[in-house]
Design a protein around this motif. Structure first.
Motif, PDB file in Angstrom:
ATOM      1  N   MET A  53       0.836  -1.198   0.000  1.00  0.00           N
ATOM      2  CA  MET A  53       0.000   0.000   0.000  1.00  0.00           C
ATOM      3  C   MET A  53       0.874   1.253   0.000  1.00  0.00           C
ATOM      4  O   MET A  53       0.626   2.197  -0.751  1.00  0.00           O
ATOM      5  N   ILE A  54       1.904   1.252   0.818  1.00  0.00           N
ATOM      6  CA  ILE A  54       2.839   2.384   0.846  1.00  0.00           C
ATOM      7  C   ILE A  54       3.437   2.578  -0.545  1.00  0.00           C
ATOM      8  O   ILE A  54       3.493   3.698  -1.063  1.00  0.00           O
ATOM      9  N   GLY A  55       3.879   1.495  -1.151  1.00  0.00           N
ATOM     10  CA  GLY A  55       4.471   1.569  -2.486  1.00  0.00           C
ATOM     11  C   GLY A  55       3.509   2.124  -3.523  1.00  0.00           C
ATOM     12  O   GLY A  55       3.896   2.929  -4.378  1.00  0.00           O
ATOM     13  N   VAL A  56       2.258   1.738  -3.444  1.00  0.00           N
ATOM     14  CA  VAL A  56       1.264   2.210  -4.403  1.00  0.00           C
ATOM     15  C   VAL A  56       0.945   3.684  -4.164  1.00  0.00           C
ATOM     16  O   VAL A  56       0.816   4.461  -5.112  1.00  0.00           O
ATOM     17  N   VAL A  57       0.843   4.090  -2.895  1.00  0.00           N
ATOM     18  CA  VAL A  57       0.605   5.508  -2.585  1.00  0.00           C
ATOM     19  C   VAL A  57       1.747   6.358  -3.143  1.00  0.00           C
ATOM     20  O   VAL A  57       1.524   7.347  -3.850  1.00  0.00           O
ATOM     21  N   VAL A  58       2.975   5.991  -2.824  1.00  0.00           N
ATOM     22  CA  VAL A  58       4.145   6.745  -3.286  1.00  0.00           C
ATOM     23  C   VAL A  58       4.184   6.765  -4.817  1.00  0.00           C
ATOM     24  O   VAL A  58       4.390   7.817  -5.430  1.00  0.00           O
ATOM     25  N   SER A  59       3.961   5.619  -5.449  1.00  0.00           N
ATOM     26  CA  SER A  59       4.029   5.520  -6.904  1.00  0.00           C
ATOM     27  C   SER A  59       2.935   6.351  -7.574  1.00  0.00           C
ATOM     28  O   SER A  59       3.167   6.964  -8.618  1.00  0.00           O
ATOM     29  N   GLY A  60       1.751   6.382  -6.979  1.00  0.00           N
ATOM     30  CA  GLY A  60       0.671   7.203  -7.513  1.00  0.00           C
ATOM     31  C   GLY A  60       1.007   8.682  -7.435  1.00  0.00           C
ATOM     32  O   GLY A  60       0.798   9.434  -8.392  1.00  0.00           O
ATOM     33  N   ILE A  61       1.541   9.101  -6.299  1.00  0.00           N
ATOM     34  CA  ILE A  61       1.925  10.506  -6.119  1.00  0.00           C
ATOM     35  C   ILE A  61       3.002  10.891  -7.133  1.00  0.00           C
ATOM     36  O   ILE A  61       2.956  11.972  -7.727  1.00  0.00           O
ATOM     37  N   ASN A  62       3.966  10.001  -7.340  1.00  0.00           N
ATOM     38  CA  ASN A  62       5.071  10.277  -8.257  1.00  0.00           C
ATOM     39  C   ASN A  62       4.700  10.070  -9.727  1.00  0.00           C
ATOM     40  O   ASN A  62       5.499  10.367 -10.610  1.00  0.00           O
ATOM     41  N   GLY A  63       3.509   9.538  -9.978  1.00  0.00           N
ATOM     42  CA  GLY A  63       3.109   9.284 -11.358  1.00  0.00           C
ATOM     43  C   GLY A  63       3.932   8.209 -12.022  1.00  0.00           C
ATOM     44  O   GLY A  63       4.151   8.245 -13.233  1.00  0.00           O
ATOM     45  N   CYS A  64       4.391   7.243 -11.258  1.00  0.00           N
ATOM     46  CA  CYS A  64       5.195   6.145 -11.808  1.00  0.00           C
ATOM     47  C   CYS A  64       4.258   5.025 -12.258  1.00  0.00           C
ATOM     48  O   CYS A  64       3.784   4.231 -11.446  1.00  0.00           O
ATOM     49  N   THR A  65       4.016   4.979 -13.540  1.00  0.00           N
ATOM     50  CA  THR A  65       3.083   3.995 -14.097  1.00  0.00           C
ATOM     51  C   THR A  65       3.517   2.568 -13.789  1.00  0.00           C
ATOM     52  O   THR A  65       2.708   1.749 -13.344  1.00  0.00           O
ATOM     53  N   TYR A  66       4.796   2.264 -14.037  1.00  0.00           N
ATOM     54  CA  TYR A  66       5.261   0.893 -13.835  1.00  0.00           C
ATOM     55  C   TYR A  66       4.980   0.425 -12.405  1.00  0.00           C
ATOM     56  O   TYR A  66       4.385  -0.625 -12.185  1.00  0.00           O
ATOM     57  N   CYS A  67       5.401   1.210 -11.424  1.00  0.00           N
ATOM     58  CA  CYS A  67       5.277   0.787 -10.026  1.00  0.00           C
ATOM     59  C   CYS A  67       3.829   0.822  -9.536  1.00  0.00           C
ATOM     60  O   CYS A  67       3.418  -0.049  -8.765  1.00  0.00           O
TER      61      CYS A  67
END
Length: 191
Positions: free
Chosen positions: A74-88
């Motif tokens: 969940m942490i990884g998905v939150v961070v990745s969403g904020i950063n706009g990292c499609t892959y992650c």
């Protein structure tokens, strides 16, 4: 490699261009997941750096730790969403669906965690991940209060900080390389 198959802005090494330690990891992934994650193929361009990254990433995200697998994802998905990292966001969104067994919440976390039905503990982790990602220079001891109030121990907070940091770094590498998520992630853990 055709444009449809392009998974990175940089060249992708073939099996004969990487050390055996990388091909073993690729084979293990193929056996466990049914495919080799594109991040494994792309980052293997610099094999030693890839393996060092993977060792630490694997320790933080895939091994038994202080936080649950679902919390770390969940942490990884939150961070990745904020950063706009499609892959992650896509790949770890799939892992979050698998660990949480909650497709709806997992999808909402990837877009806007505030709209997801999260527990107090999950909300505190997501909020802290957002603050540390968006404004790391403003973080102080008071930012830990919601985590403590939600019952997180110092060990759990330390692990959360490390996972947040790892995903911020990994997001930047994945975005800089233009990594494309494997097609398999989109249907993973969906009923």
């Amino acid at each position: 490699m055709s444009d449809e198959q392009k998974i990175s802005f940089l060249s992708i090494p073939d099996r004969d261009q990487v050390p055996e330690s990388v091909t073993k990891l690729w084979d293990k992934s193929e056996e466990a997941m049914g495919f080799v994650p594109n991040v494994f193929r792309a980052q293997a361009l610099n094999s030693d750096q890839f393996l060092a990254w993977w060792k630490y990433f694997n320790l933080l995200v895939n091994k038994e730790g202080y936080l649950s697998n679902a919390e770390r994802e969940m942490i990884g998905v939150v961070v990745s969403g904020i950063n706009g990292c499609t892959y992650c966001a896509v790949s770890h969104g799939a892992a979050l669906r698998e660990f949480s067994q909650d497709q709806r919440t997992s999808d909402l976390v990837a877009i806007n965690w505030r709209q997801a039905d999260l527990s107090e503990r999950q909300r505190a982790l997501a909020e802290y991940a957002e603050v540390l990602t968006e404004a790391p220079g403003s973080v102080d001891e008071d930012d830990l209060l919601p985590l403590r109030e939600a019952g997180l121990s110092d060990h759990e907070i330390m692990e959360a900080v490390q996972v947040i940091g790892m995903f911020n770094m990994t997001n930047r590498v994945s975005s800089a390389l233009g990594l494309v998520p494997n097609a398999e992630y989109h249907s993973q853990a969906r009923t």
